[in-house]
Enzyme design. Structure first.
Site, PDB file in Angstrom:
ATOM      1  N   GLU A  35       0.798  -1.220   0.123  1.00 45.36           N
ATOM      2  CA  GLU A  35      -0.150   0.093  -0.029  1.00 45.36           C
ATOM      3  C   GLU A  35       0.963   1.241  -0.009  1.00 45.36           C
ATOM      4  O   GLU A  35       0.705   2.285  -0.555  1.00 45.36           O
ATOM      5  CB  GLU A  35      -0.801  -0.013   1.189  1.00 45.36           C
ATOM      6  CG  GLU A  35      -2.249  -1.028   0.858  1.00 45.36           C
ATOM      7  CD  GLU A  35      -2.961  -0.540  -0.098  1.00 45.36           C
ATOM      8  OE1 GLU A  35      -3.296   0.560  -0.333  1.00 45.36           O
ATOM      9  OE2 GLU A  35      -3.310  -1.507  -0.770  1.00 45.36           O
ATOM     10  N   CYS A 190     -12.057   1.932 -14.746  1.00 42.85           N
ATOM     11  CA  CYS A 190     -12.555   3.399 -14.934  1.00 42.85           C
ATOM     12  C   CYS A 190     -11.176   4.251 -14.856  1.00 42.85           C
ATOM     13  O   CYS A 190     -10.938   4.892 -13.993  1.00 42.85           O
ATOM     14  CB  CYS A 190     -13.517   3.828 -13.612  1.00 42.85           C
ATOM     15  SG  CYS A 190     -14.114   5.355 -13.730  1.00 42.85           S
ATOM     16  N   CYS A 200     -18.349  -2.099 -17.735  1.00 40.38           N
ATOM     17  CA  CYS A 200     -18.133  -1.527 -15.970  1.00 40.38           C
ATOM     18  C   CYS A 200     -19.511  -2.262 -15.549  1.00 40.38           C
ATOM     19  O   CYS A 200     -20.487  -1.911 -15.855  1.00 40.38           O
ATOM     20  CB  CYS A 200     -18.259   0.098 -16.105  1.00 40.38           C
ATOM     21  SG  CYS A 200     -18.514   0.383 -14.401  1.00 40.38           S
TER      22      CYS A 200
HETATM   23  S1  SF4 Z   1     -19.753   3.440 -15.967  1.00 38.14           S
HETATM   24 FE1  SF4 Z   1     -18.270   2.799 -14.856  1.00 38.14          FE
HETATM   25  S2  SF4 Z   1     -16.068   3.075 -15.954  1.00 38.14           S
HETATM   26 FE2  SF4 Z   1     -17.632   4.504 -16.671  1.00 38.14          FE
HETATM   27  S3  SF4 Z   1     -17.610   6.273 -15.634  1.00 38.14           S
HETATM   28 FE3  SF4 Z   1     -18.900   5.141 -14.523  1.00 38.14          FE
HETATM   29  S4  SF4 Z   1     -17.737   4.098 -12.882  1.00 38.14           S
HETATM   30 FE4  SF4 Z   1     -16.469   4.767 -14.561  1.00 38.14          FE
END
Ligand code: SF4
Length: 346
Positions: A35, A190, A200
């Protein structure tokens, strides 16, 4: 929000990272070291440093008893050296005050040098499987987009809001998997420039995706001009072919690392040399200027190679040594010094 954590944990089973070196044996010590190394540094960069570090210091006792020079030598090239110094200081404190065991109590972790709120939360969640939230850079990005949080995450008010969201989302069950999952989501899906919203696991509820405004989040840090500092590295060579090295003070830029003597770009080199060594010397070569950027300023370094016959004023001490280049490469040195040593003609 229960759906968020469930979706992430489910996604992580099939798509998250499971083979990182610190995951093979996630002891509190391994999680802590990883970490600290992962602060401001990507996984791919950290892996070889982590592996070498754990080979050299396989437990807290060996780290706490080690010489700081050896610790910094293992850290050399990873940057942000205060992390290495703090890790070493914390290991000593753990040996002295906590019977050599990393405390499983967040408040106690927070008393150790280099462990802030997010790192303490990560250690508690990943190593001790206890219900604590994290908020590293990747998590901030995911939350800013998911909730369309305005403002730069470094602003105290924005950070407070993000901590509240992070704590609300962190589940009681599967906290270690969830923590790993949200870190992995930020690191692999992301991402900063091209979030892969199509794959996602939380895209259905993500406000930034619905608004097609992913690129707006998180807001950038307000621009400020980074000052430029000009300096001169003096590669002072004696008649044995050794170069003079000086250890920098423990605090400040490159604290505790070995560097060349430095003078200001405005100094008269000949006068500086006379004052330093007691003798005049000759400039062999002015090398190409090196540009180096640190967190708070940029550097322009002019390296100058000089030869001196005698150096009566230079006494060898624990902070000042003549050294052949091959030996100096074993020291903890900052990146510009290391690069110069590697390029220096033997
Ligand atoms: S859908 Fe998922 S990858 Fe796309 S901006 Fe939102 S959290 Fe991020």
């Amino acid at each position: 929000m229960d759906n968020f954590s469930k979706s992430l944990v489910h996604w992580h089973k099939n798509h998250g990272r499971h083979d990182l070196p610190w995951q093979c044996e996630p002891t509190p010590y391994h999680v802590w070291v990883s970490e600290i190394m992962l602060q401001q540094t990507q996984v791919g960069t950290v892996i070889p440093y982590y592996t070498r570090f754990i080979e050299r210091f396989p437990n807290i006792q060996l780290l706490g008893n080690a010489d700081i020079d050896e610790v910094l030598s293992c850290w050399a090239g990873l940057g942000y050296y205060a992390r290495g110094r703090n890790l070493h200081r914390a290991a000593k404190i753990i040996c002295d005050d906590f019977d050599g065991t990393l405390p499983s109590d967040k408040e106690k972790l927070l008393t150790l040098p280099g462990i802030g709120r997010s790192t303490a939360g990560a250690i508690m969640a990943l190593a001790f499987k206890q219900h604590h939230a994290i908020l590293d850079g990747n998590v901030k990005r995911v939350l800013c987009r998911f909730y369309a949080v305005n403002g730069w995450p470094g602003e105290p008010a924005v950070e407070k809001q993000l901590w509240q969201l992070a704590e609300n989302l962190t589940p009681e069950r599967n906290v270690a998997w969830y923590t790993q999952a949200i870190m992995d989501l930020g690191a692999t899906i992301c991402t900063r420039s091209k979030p892969q919203c199509d794959i996602c696991p939380v895209s259905q509820e993500c406000i930034a995706r619905k608004q097609e405004s992913q690129h707006k989040y998180p807001a950038s840090k307000p621009k400020k001009i980074i000052p430029l500092r000009k300096t001169v590295f003096l590669l002072l060579e004696n008649k044995k072919g050794e170069i003079l090295f000086e250890k920098r003070p423990a605090t400040g830029i490159w604290g505790g690392l070995w560097c060349f003597p430095e003078c200001s770009a405005d100094d008269d080199i000949e006068k500086w040399l006379l004052a330093k060594t007691g003798f005049s010397g000759s400039i062999i070569q002015k090398l190409s200027i090196i540009k180096h950027t640190l967190t708070h300023f940029r550097m322009e370094i002019l390296p100058i190679h000089l030869k001196v016959k005698q150096c009566n004023n230079v006494k060898e001490t624990s902070d000042q040594q003549w050294c052949l280049i091959d030996d100096a490469l074993k020291f903890g040195t900052p990146t510009p010094v290391r690069n110069l040593l590697q390029a220096f003609p033997n």
